[in-house]
Scaffold this active site. Sequence first.
Site, PDB file in Angstrom:
ATOM      1  N   GLU A 238      74.366  43.338-129.354  1.00 13.40           N
ATOM      2  CA  GLU A 238      75.668  43.323-130.157  1.00 13.40           C
ATOM      3  C   GLU A 238      76.333  44.470-129.935  1.00 13.40           C
ATOM      4  OE1 GLU A 238      76.010  41.514-134.047  1.00 13.40           O
ATOM      5  OE2 GLU A 238      78.440  41.826-134.170  1.00 13.40           O
TER       6      GLU A 238
ATOM      7  N   ASP B 127      69.173  34.356-140.034  1.00 14.05           N
ATOM      8  CA  ASP B 127      69.503  34.878-140.488  1.00 14.05           C
ATOM      9  C   ASP B 127      68.316  35.911-141.986  1.00 14.05           C
ATOM     10  OD1 ASP B 127      70.071  37.412-138.835  1.00 14.05           O
ATOM     11  OD2 ASP B 127      72.488  36.937-138.862  1.00 14.05           O
TER      12      ASP B 127
HETATM   13  O1  KIV Z   1      74.964  36.843-138.175  1.00 13.49           O
HETATM   14  C1  KIV Z   1      75.324  36.659-136.836  1.00 13.49           C
HETATM   15  O2  KIV Z   1      76.605  35.003-136.787  1.00 13.49           O
HETATM   16  C2  KIV Z   1      74.678  37.411-135.544  1.00 13.49           C
HETATM   17  C3  KIV Z   1      75.277  37.105-134.229  1.00 13.49           C
HETATM   18  C4  KIV Z   1      77.261  37.137-134.418  1.00 13.49           C
HETATM   19  C5  KIV Z   1      74.459  37.497-133.441  1.00 13.49           C
HETATM   20  O3  KIV Z   1      73.702  38.095-136.490  1.00 13.49           O
END
Ligand code: KIV
Length: 271
Positions: free
Chosen positions: A182, A84
């Site tokens: 989501e 991320d």
């Molecule tokens: O940060 C995370 O874990 C996510 C998932 C829930 C898709 O973005």
Amino acid sequence: MAKRWTARQVRALKGKERIPVVTCYDWAFARLCDEAGFPVLLVGDSLGNTVLGHETTIPVRLEDMIHHAAAVMRARPKALVVVDMPFLSFQVNAEKALEAAGRILQETGADAVKLEGGHRSADAVQKITEAGIPVMGHLGLTPQSVLEFGGYGVQGRGPAGNILVDDACLLEDAGAFSIVLEKIPAPLAERITRKVSIPTIGIGAGVGCDGQVLVLHDILGLVPAFKPRFVKRYADLGATVVEALIRYATEVRDGSFPGPEHAYDEEEESP
Ligand code: KIV
């Protein structure tokens, strides 16, 4: 050694088989998740909540993501590892986004990045994919926008759904290889899934997506107080851990641990 998954292979799963994805934040769990055979592991910025104890993902820094992703990569997983991009690492402009994505790949060895948002993030997605970095998009309840949303409610109900359909098309055009959806209504998730030719990975978006992602700590019951409706708990490790720790502490207190089998004598080689 078996080959590692690539973003291209994950993309090609659309319409062939459903794609299970789980979040992962450290070396020990990366080994276990990989043994379970996931094609994709997500080092989510949810680590802000699950590992670092923040209330939201907003305080998570690029350095935090790099630190945890590097630990996951030390497990040498066969899964595609997606990391991320945290708050403010991609929103300022597309150039800064590319620099941050580049750091994530160079400093961790991970395979791809994920970033939140549709039309707002399309330039950044395009810039990053043009540099050869695979990108996973993320639409619907994007937790970095929790302050704007005013909470973690369902997104995309009513006319707002059309914006998400357009956003999904924009992300596909910008080169994303998949999109997380989501907490949106299940019929909308199905509509988006039919509309785009890249896999959709749902979380709280119904069964009509091409794959599903859940947070590891939710699946395993590591944070027992947190149980939203879209989570299925497959184990109750929180209780198991507390029980084991109480037994250990009790045995230390009553002197039954360590036993003779845990002690070394003068002559024996220590393995
Ligand atoms: O940060 C995370 O874990 C996510 C998932 C829930 C898709 O973005």
